[in-house]
Design a protein around this motif. Structure first.
Motif, PDB file in Angstrom:
ATOM      1  N   ARG A 240      15.373  -2.316 -13.337  1.00 51.68           N
ATOM      2  CA  ARG A 240      14.146  -2.077 -12.590  1.00 51.68           C
ATOM      3  C   ARG A 240      12.941  -2.376 -13.478  1.00 51.68           C
ATOM      4  O   ARG A 240      11.993  -3.047 -13.080  1.00 51.68           O
ATOM      5  CB  ARG A 240      14.125  -0.614 -12.149  1.00 51.68           C
ATOM      6  N   GLU A 241      12.995  -1.898 -14.709  1.00 50.12           N
ATOM      7  CA  GLU A 241      11.894  -2.099 -15.648  1.00 50.12           C
ATOM      8  C   GLU A 241      11.691  -3.578 -15.946  1.00 50.12           C
ATOM      9  O   GLU A 241      10.557  -4.069 -16.002  1.00 50.12           O
ATOM     10  CB  GLU A 241      12.194  -1.338 -16.950  1.00 50.12           C
ATOM     11  N   THR A 242      12.786  -4.297 -16.101  1.00 51.27           N
ATOM     12  CA  THR A 242      12.699  -5.734 -16.364  1.00 51.27           C
ATOM     13  C   THR A 242      12.017  -6.453 -15.210  1.00 51.27           C
ATOM     14  O   THR A 242      11.189  -7.350 -15.418  1.00 51.27           O
ATOM     15  CB  THR A 242      14.105  -6.315 -16.583  1.00 51.27           C
ATOM     16  N   ILE A 243      12.373  -6.064 -13.999  1.00 49.33           N
ATOM     17  CA  ILE A 243      11.773  -6.691 -12.821  1.00 49.33           C
ATOM     18  C   ILE A 243      10.270  -6.459 -12.800  1.00 49.33           C
ATOM     19  O   ILE A 243       9.485  -7.358 -12.508  1.00 49.33           O
ATOM     20  CB  ILE A 243      12.426  -6.142 -11.532  1.00 49.33           C
ATOM     21  N   ILE A 244       9.861  -5.258 -13.150  1.00 48.93           N
ATOM     22  CA  ILE A 244       8.425  -4.958 -13.178  1.00 48.93           C
ATOM     23  C   ILE A 244       7.716  -5.811 -14.220  1.00 48.93           C
ATOM     24  O   ILE A 244       6.673  -6.407 -13.945  1.00 48.93           O
ATOM     25  CB  ILE A 244       8.205  -3.452 -13.452  1.00 48.93           C
ATOM     26  N   GLU A 245       8.295  -5.905 -15.415  1.00 53.01           N
ATOM     27  CA  GLU A 245       7.698  -6.733 -16.459  1.00 53.01           C
ATOM     28  C   GLU A 245       7.628  -8.197 -16.027  1.00 53.01           C
ATOM     29  O   GLU A 245       6.651  -8.903 -16.289  1.00 53.01           O
ATOM     30  CB  GLU A 245       8.510  -6.624 -17.750  1.00 53.01           C
ATOM     31  N   LEU A 246       8.676  -8.632 -15.376  1.00 47.82           N
ATOM     32  CA  LEU A 246       8.725 -10.006 -14.883  1.00 47.82           C
ATOM     33  C   LEU A 246       7.568 -10.284 -13.935  1.00 47.82           C
ATOM     34  O   LEU A 246       6.863 -11.291 -14.039  1.00 47.82           O
ATOM     35  CB  LEU A 246      10.069 -10.208 -14.174  1.00 47.82           C
TER      36      LEU A 246
ATOM     37  N   SER B 101       5.310  -8.268  -2.572  1.00 45.15           N
ATOM     38  CA  SER B 101       6.686  -8.722  -2.788  1.00 45.15           C
ATOM     39  C   SER B 101       7.407  -7.792  -3.753  1.00 45.15           C
ATOM     40  O   SER B 101       8.545  -7.375  -3.509  1.00 45.15           O
ATOM     41  CB  SER B 101       6.708 -10.143  -3.348  1.00 45.15           C
ATOM     42  N   LEU B 102       6.713  -7.471  -4.834  1.00 50.63           N
ATOM     43  CA  LEU B 102       7.320  -6.596  -5.831  1.00 50.63           C
ATOM     44  C   LEU B 102       7.668  -5.242  -5.221  1.00 50.63           C
ATOM     45  O   LEU B 102       8.771  -4.731  -5.422  1.00 50.63           O
ATOM     46  CB  LEU B 102       6.362  -6.407  -7.021  1.00 50.63           C
ATOM     47  N   ARG B 103       6.729  -4.695  -4.449  1.00 53.71           N
ATOM     48  CA  ARG B 103       6.990  -3.399  -3.835  1.00 53.71           C
ATOM     49  C   ARG B 103       8.243  -3.463  -2.963  1.00 53.71           C
ATOM     50  O   ARG B 103       9.114  -2.584  -3.007  1.00 53.71           O
ATOM     51  CB  ARG B 103       5.794  -2.957  -2.990  1.00 53.71           C
ATOM     52  N   ASN B 104       8.334  -4.532  -2.181  1.00 57.55           N
ATOM     53  CA  ASN B 104       9.490  -4.687  -1.298  1.00 57.55           C
ATOM     54  C   ASN B 104      10.793  -4.783  -2.094  1.00 57.55           C
ATOM     55  O   ASN B 104      11.804  -4.177  -1.731  1.00 57.55           O
ATOM     56  CB  ASN B 104       9.304  -5.947  -0.443  1.00 57.55           C
ATOM     57  N   ILE B 105      10.733  -5.536  -3.180  1.00 51.53           N
ATOM     58  CA  ILE B 105      11.932  -5.696  -4.010  1.00 51.53           C
ATOM     59  C   ILE B 105      12.341  -4.359  -4.620  1.00 51.53           C
ATOM     60  O   ILE B 105      13.515  -3.989  -4.619  1.00 51.53           O
ATOM     61  CB  ILE B 105      11.676  -6.736  -5.118  1.00 51.53           C
ATOM     62  N   LEU B 106      11.350  -3.626  -5.129  1.00 47.04           N
ATOM     63  CA  LEU B 106      11.676  -2.347  -5.760  1.00 47.04           C
ATOM     64  C   LEU B 106      12.273  -1.376  -4.746  1.00 47.04           C
ATOM     65  O   LEU B 106      13.163  -0.587  -5.080  1.00 47.04           O
ATOM     66  CB  LEU B 106      10.426  -1.750  -6.420  1.00 47.04           C
ATOM     67  N   GLU B 107      11.789  -1.452  -3.506  1.00 44.07           N
ATOM     68  CA  GLU B 107      12.386  -0.599  -2.469  1.00 44.07           C
ATOM     69  C   GLU B 107      13.852  -0.960  -2.265  1.00 44.07           C
ATOM     70  O   GLU B 107      14.712  -0.077  -2.139  1.00 44.07           O
ATOM     71  CB  GLU B 107      11.610  -0.750  -1.154  1.00 44.07           C
ATOM     72  N   SER B 108      14.132  -2.247  -2.231  1.00 44.76           N
ATOM     73  CA  SER B 108      15.524  -2.683  -2.099  1.00 44.76           C
ATOM     74  C   SER B 108      16.370  -2.182  -3.255  1.00 44.76           C
ATOM     75  O   SER B 108      17.475  -1.673  -3.072  1.00 44.76           O
ATOM     76  CB  SER B 108      15.601  -4.218  -2.063  1.00 44.76           C
ATOM     77  N   VAL B 109      15.816  -2.317  -4.451  1.00 47.33           N
ATOM     78  CA  VAL B 109      16.548  -1.911  -5.643  1.00 47.33           C
ATOM     79  C   VAL B 109      16.835  -0.418  -5.604  1.00 47.33           C
ATOM     80  O   VAL B 109      17.965   0.019  -5.860  1.00 47.33           O
ATOM     81  CB  VAL B 109      15.742  -2.264  -6.916  1.00 47.33           C
ATOM     82  N   ASP B 110      15.821   0.361  -5.256  1.00 46.05           N
ATOM     83  CA  ASP B 110      15.995   1.814  -5.225  1.00 46.05           C
ATOM     84  C   ASP B 110      17.029   2.203  -4.170  1.00 46.05           C
ATOM     85  O   ASP B 110      17.842   3.104  -4.384  1.00 46.05           O
ATOM     86  CB  ASP B 110      14.656   2.491  -4.942  1.00 46.05           C
ATOM     87  N   ALA B 111      16.984   1.508  -3.036  1.00 45.67           N
ATOM     88  CA  ALA B 111      17.954   1.798  -1.982  1.00 45.67           C
ATOM     89  C   ALA B 111      19.370   1.508  -2.476  1.00 45.67           C
ATOM     90  O   ALA B 111      20.294   2.296  -2.281  1.00 45.67           O
ATOM     91  CB  ALA B 111      17.641   0.964  -0.740  1.00 45.67           C
ATOM     92  N   LEU B 112      19.534   0.393  -3.137  1.00 44.54           N
ATOM     93  CA  LEU B 112      20.843   0.021  -3.675  1.00 44.54           C
ATOM     94  C   LEU B 112      21.323   1.038  -4.693  1.00 44.54           C
ATOM     95  O   LEU B 112      22.478   1.460  -4.678  1.00 44.54           O
ATOM     96  CB  LEU B 112      20.767  -1.350  -4.354  1.00 44.54           C
ATOM     97  N   GLU B 113      20.407   1.417  -5.581  1.00 47.34           N
ATOM     98  CA  GLU B 113      20.773   2.374  -6.618  1.00 47.34           C
ATOM     99  C   GLU B 113      21.163   3.719  -6.007  1.00 47.34           C
ATOM    100  O   GLU B 113      22.140   4.328  -6.405  1.00 47.34           O
ATOM    101  CB  GLU B 113      19.607   2.578  -7.585  1.00 47.34           C
ATOM    102  N   GLY B 114      20.379   4.128  -5.018  1.00 50.61           N
ATOM    103  CA  GLY B 114      20.660   5.396  -4.362  1.00 50.61           C
ATOM    104  C   GLY B 114      22.027   5.382  -3.687  1.00 50.61           C
ATOM    105  O   GLY B 114      22.844   6.276  -3.907  1.00 50.61           O
TER     106      GLY B 114
END
Lengths: 229, 229
Positions: free
Chosen positions: A70-76, A201-214
């Motif tokens: 998640r952190e890498t994606i944010i930095e990216l 876009s980033l917000r949407n991606i992070l939501e996907s990531v969080d959903a997957l992680e959850g």
DNA sequence: AGAACCAAAGTTGTATACATTCGAGGTCGT
DNA sequence: ACGACCTCGAATGTATACAACTTTGGTTCT
């Protein structure tokens, strides 16, 4: 086509499409046997993938597919926003905007194209053509190079985000705003619209990531195969 | 140390120090003989240098040292400004500024150090340590990677600019402003001060370049050796 | 004389054998 | 039982022979 090119393309695709998730370890002999070539072109491919940051050397044990947290994606995205807003600024300030006239029309029709829904791939292809037009018009080889450096990582992120139609439809509108700003030679609007688009876009991606992680039902971000480091 | 590392370092130094000016053509066997190693480590070194953009492949004829025109220098600094202002912003926003306390004192004494003039190398070394501190504190691997990508090209530019004491003394004051802004956690000041510093540096470099070009007595920017491409 | 073709030389691309280095696992000592 | 050391094995690093390709210069045909 050179054997090293094929090996590179093959390995790259495997990584980008998550067939070989982060943590997977590659060794030269192993891949040489799998792809039916000698170690030499494999070494070439490995070194290119390592330079891009998709592979990380593991002393004495091969190369490992780099993690994508998640952190890498944010930095990216932090860097992507800086670079692409600047690119949009430069492109909008350019003399020749002909390339974007046609794209504008296409993005105007993109909404219905997405609603029809039968052909989402053609929308992705349209976005790819917008990227290509930006590349061609940006003018600065160094800026272009820096943006290109991020592309493989972004492609990998894409495999993580789920495509909901609402987001795509919004994205189409955002892209249209960017293209219109470029045609109007409004650099600041082009830059700001790019920033808006990427942050959403980033917000949407992070939501996907969080959903997957959850759910933990999806694909893991951090693999456990990874021996150490 | 690996033979490929030595070959890489040697070739890189030759390019950065203008021993092999733009347009010089390298071939694998030739360099292998010169550096007393086989072609394999030379290939490795070439591919790294090509990835950095210092060498450009010439189909069938080797690799050529990339040109460094006035326009290229401008593009280089355009991206550098974008990246380093962002880096300064991030570093200033960081928790830990201890690294910079010591540097501040050193930059305060830098003026007299330059005026004494007997040891300009130690000022360059101080700047290098500031860069290292920034690298360590910037946090984003992608931003850091993009900045590092520019370094070899900037080193090459440095070989073109002449060091007048006035400019160095000004640069020391600009660096001090940047460091102070970081310590004060003033992100916008850090960013703006960085922008000021880099734009002044660029202007100074372009003046050097124009002087060299005008006199035509100095080292040429565009070589004529280059066959085609 | 001009253009197309061809041949030869030099280049990178590939395969493979050998050298070297690093890590893991066992063993020996304490 | 725990730790250091040592040995073995597997990985990358290097050298080199051979293959394929590209450029360049000459030659031949028109």
């Amino acid at each position: 086509m050179r054997a090293s090119d094929r090996a590179y393309a093959r390995l790259r695709d495997d990584i980008l499409h998550w067939h070989t998730p982060p943590g997977t370890v590659f060794a030269e002999v192993e891949q040489a046997e799998r792809l039916k070539v000698s170690r030499t072109p494999i070494r070439e491919a490995f070194s290119r993938l390592a330079a891009e940051g998709l592979l990380v050397p593991l002393a004495g044990r091969g190369l490992v597919v780099s993690e994508l947290s998640r952190e890498t994606i944010i930095e990216l995205f932090e860097l992507r926003i800086v670079l692409e807003t600047e690119a949009a600024r430069l492109v909008a300030a350019r003399r020749n905007v002909d390339l974007f006239i046609g794209l504008k029309e296409e993005f105007e029709h993109a909404a219905e194209l997405i609603d029809r829904g039968d052909d989402l791939a053609s929308y992705y292809e349209l976005v790819a053509r917008l990227d290509a037009a930006m590349d061609e018009s940006v003018g600065s080889r160094f800026l272009l190079g820096a943006i290109r450096q991020l592309r493989p990582h972004l492609a990998r992120v894409r495999g993580l985000a789920r495509d909901n139609r609402k987001r795509l439809s919004d994205a189409a509108a955002e892209h249209l705003t960017i293209v219109e700003a470029i045609i109007d030679r409004d650099s600041e609007l082009a830059a700001d619209a790019t920033s808006v688009h990427l942050k959403k876009s980033l917000r949407n991606i992070l939501e996907s990531v969080d959903a997957l992680e959850g759910a933990a039902g999806g694909r893991e971000l951090t693999e456990t195969k990874q021996g150490k480091q």
